[in-house]
Design a protein around this motif. Structure first.
Motif, PDB file in Angstrom:
ATOM      1  N   THR A 228       0.818  -1.209   0.000  1.00 13.65           N
ATOM      2  CA  THR A 228       0.000   0.000   0.000  1.00 13.65           C
ATOM      3  C   THR A 228       0.854   1.263   0.000  1.00 13.65           C
ATOM      4  OG1 THR A 228      -0.146  -0.104   2.416  1.00 13.65           O
ATOM      5  CG2 THR A 228      -1.923  -1.134   1.153  1.00 13.65           C
ATOM      6  N   GLU A 229       2.049   1.193   0.565  1.00 14.95           N
ATOM      7  CA  GLU A 229       2.916   2.370   0.616  1.00 14.95           C
ATOM      8  C   GLU A 229       3.349   2.786  -0.789  1.00 14.95           C
ATOM      9  OE1 GLU A 229       7.160   3.852   2.556  1.00 14.95           O
ATOM     10  OE2 GLU A 229       6.487   1.788   2.844  1.00 14.95           O
ATOM     11  N   PHE A 230       3.731   1.789  -1.605  1.00 15.44           N
ATOM     12  CA  PHE A 230       4.200   2.069  -2.962  1.00 15.44           C
ATOM     13  C   PHE A 230       3.107   1.877  -4.008  1.00 15.44           C
ATOM     14  CE2 PHE A 230       8.189   1.692  -0.785  1.00 15.44           C
ATOM     15  CZ  PHE A 230       9.083   2.443  -1.520  1.00 15.44           C
ATOM     16  N   ASN A 231       1.954   1.398  -3.585  1.00 17.50           N
ATOM     17  CA  ASN A 231       0.837   1.127  -4.491  1.00 17.50           C
ATOM     18  C   ASN A 231       1.291   0.248  -5.657  1.00 17.50           C
ATOM     19  OD1 ASN A 231      -1.715   1.089  -5.489  1.00 17.50           O
ATOM     20  ND2 ASN A 231      -1.793   3.235  -6.099  1.00 17.50           N
ATOM     21  N   CYS A 232       1.890  -0.879  -5.301  1.00  9.25           N
ATOM     22  CA  CYS A 232       2.357  -1.818  -6.315  1.00  9.25           C
ATOM     23  C   CYS A 232       2.104  -3.242  -5.821  1.00  9.25           C
ATOM     24  CB  CYS A 232       3.846  -1.617  -6.603  1.00  9.25           C
ATOM     25  SG  CYS A 232       4.939  -2.038  -5.214  1.00  9.25           S
ATOM     26  N   LEU A 233       2.198  -4.184  -6.732  1.00 12.36           N
ATOM     27  CA  LEU A 233       2.103  -5.595  -6.385  1.00 12.36           C
ATOM     28  C   LEU A 233       3.493  -6.184  -6.340  1.00 12.36           C
ATOM     29  CD1 LEU A 233      -0.924  -6.836  -8.536  1.00 12.36           C
ATOM     30  CD2 LEU A 233      -0.909  -5.921  -6.202  1.00 12.36           C
ATOM     31  N   ASP A 234       3.794  -6.896  -5.273  1.00 14.12           N
ATOM     32  CA  ASP A 234       5.084  -7.563  -5.120  1.00 14.12           C
ATOM     33  C   ASP A 234       4.909  -9.065  -5.244  1.00 14.12           C
ATOM     34  OD1 ASP A 234       6.220  -5.110  -4.663  1.00 14.12           O
ATOM     35  OD2 ASP A 234       6.357  -5.346  -2.486  1.00 14.12           O
ATOM     36  N   TYR A 235       5.901  -9.702  -5.863  1.00 14.44           N
ATOM     37  CA  TYR A 235       5.945 -11.160  -5.975  1.00 14.44           C
ATOM     38  C   TYR A 235       7.297 -11.623  -5.434  1.00 14.44           C
ATOM     39  CZ  TYR A 235       1.915 -10.594  -9.034  1.00 14.44           C
ATOM     40  OH  TYR A 235       0.677 -10.266  -9.539  1.00 14.44           O
ATOM     41  N   PHE A 236       7.278 -12.730  -4.738  1.00 15.08           N
ATOM     42  CA  PHE A 236       8.505 -13.256  -4.154  1.00 15.08           C
ATOM     43  C   PHE A 236       9.342 -13.950  -5.221  1.00 15.08           C
ATOM     44  CE2 PHE A 236      10.885 -16.618  -1.854  1.00 15.08           C
ATOM     45  CZ  PHE A 236      11.629 -15.796  -1.009  1.00 15.08           C
ATOM     46  N   VAL A 237      10.652 -13.724  -5.172  1.00 15.04           N
ATOM     47  CA  VAL A 237      11.596 -14.313  -6.122  1.00 15.04           C
ATOM     48  C   VAL A 237      12.587 -15.191  -5.369  1.00 15.04           C
ATOM     49  CG1 VAL A 237      13.376 -13.853  -7.854  1.00 15.04           C
ATOM     50  CG2 VAL A 237      11.421 -12.313  -7.637  1.00 15.04           C
ATOM     51  N   PHE A 238      12.820 -16.387  -5.900  1.00 16.67           N
ATOM     52  CA  PHE A 238      13.769 -17.333  -5.287  1.00 16.67           C
ATOM     53  C   PHE A 238      14.680 -17.872  -6.384  1.00 16.67           C
ATOM     54  CE2 PHE A 238      15.098 -21.607  -4.090  1.00 16.67           C
ATOM     55  CZ  PHE A 238      15.529 -21.439  -2.790  1.00 16.67           C
ATOM     56  N   LEU A 239      15.980 -17.739  -6.182  1.00 12.59           N
ATOM     57  CA  LEU A 239      16.956 -18.150  -7.192  1.00 12.59           C
ATOM     58  C   LEU A 239      18.117 -18.876  -6.533  1.00 12.59           C
ATOM     59  CD1 LEU A 239      18.177 -17.996 -10.094  1.00 12.59           C
ATOM     60  CD2 LEU A 239      19.092 -15.757  -9.450  1.00 12.59           C
TER      61      LEU A 239
END
Length: 258
Positions: A228-239
């Motif tokens: 909500t702070e950045f008004n974006c959707l985040d997805y978790f990345v694993f490498l």
């Protein structure tokens, strides 16, 4: 958070050129430099996500436990690209930035030598250059050999405000990934973007940064976290770091043959 760089993004591990002499790479060493990068982050994130930061500084508690890397223009000395790194053992991941958004504390507790990469951003004027490529090339030896990382984690983001159509189609794309390209990590607060009333052809393409990670054999979460702070959707990345090592060595050999 790894910011979405969209169509001007240059793949950090798909550039066959050696690090450019146009830039200077360095690790920050004092609070004055830390405040400089906090101001730089605030400027870039304000432009990209339309948010304001108190005193013009993007600050959080994680800054004081991370190593901060910057790339500067050799002539002007201004910052052109930035990211930060934090080393964890699996049982310490509860204290990671990613753990605020995704349920990784128990899921990944058995892992060791995990490096979290985050807050990555590139100056607007340099997003069509190889600046990010050079930044990553300088990070790789640190991550692989100094930190001895076995796994790399982080969050990749896509803007939501004014970008709902592309966010929706990106989310749908991730839902249809083969199982080997996904990781079963749940969002702390799962968010489902709504189908837009209309869209354009370019809206149905995933951001290039998502594609870069998938090409690196990274695994992405299918659940999104709504920041909500950045008004974006985040997805978790694993490498797995070994995947990065193989790409780095292939790139190095290509560069040596040029």
């Amino acid at each position: 958070m790894l910011a979405e760089l969209d169509q001007d993004y240059v793949s950090p591990l798909n550039n066959t050129l050696p690090p450019s002499t146009e830039y200077l790479f360095e690790w920050i060493e004092d609070l004055k430099q830390l405040q400089e990068i906090q101001r730089f982050r605030a400027q870039q994130f304000s432009e990209q996500f339309g948010i304001e930061f108190p005193q013009g500084l993007d600050q959080d508690l994680y800054d004081f436990g991370c190593e901060h890397a910057v790339l500067r223009d050799k002539d002007t000395r201004e910052i052109v690209a930035y990211t930060r790194l934090k080393f964890f053992q699996g049982h310490e991941l509860v204290h990671s930035y990613s753990a605020n958004e995704f349920q990784i504390a128990e899921k990944l507790a058995h892992l060791d030598n995990v490096v979290e990469i985050g807050r990555t951003c590139v100056h607007t004027r340099y997003r069509s250059t190889k600046a990010l490529s050079v930044l990553w090339l300088n990070l790789i030896p640190k991550v692989l050999w100094s930190m001895r990382a076995k796994y790399i984690i982080g969050c990749v983001s896509i803007r939501l405000e004014g970008n709902q159509a592309r966010a929706y189609y990106t989310h749908q794309y991730l839902q249809n990934l083969p199982v080997e390209k996904t990781i079963d990590i749940q969002s702390q607060h799962a968010f489902q973007p709504q189908m837009p009333e209309y869209s354009f052809a370019q809206d149905e393409k995933i951001p290039k940064l998502f594609d870069v990670y998938l090409n690196l054999q990274a695994k992405l979460s299918q659940q999104a976290y709504y920041d909500t702070e950045f008004n974006c959707l985040d997805y978790f990345v694993f490498l797995e770091a070994s995947q990065m090592a193989r790409n780095f060595m292939l790139q190095k050999r290509r560069a040596e043959r040029c």
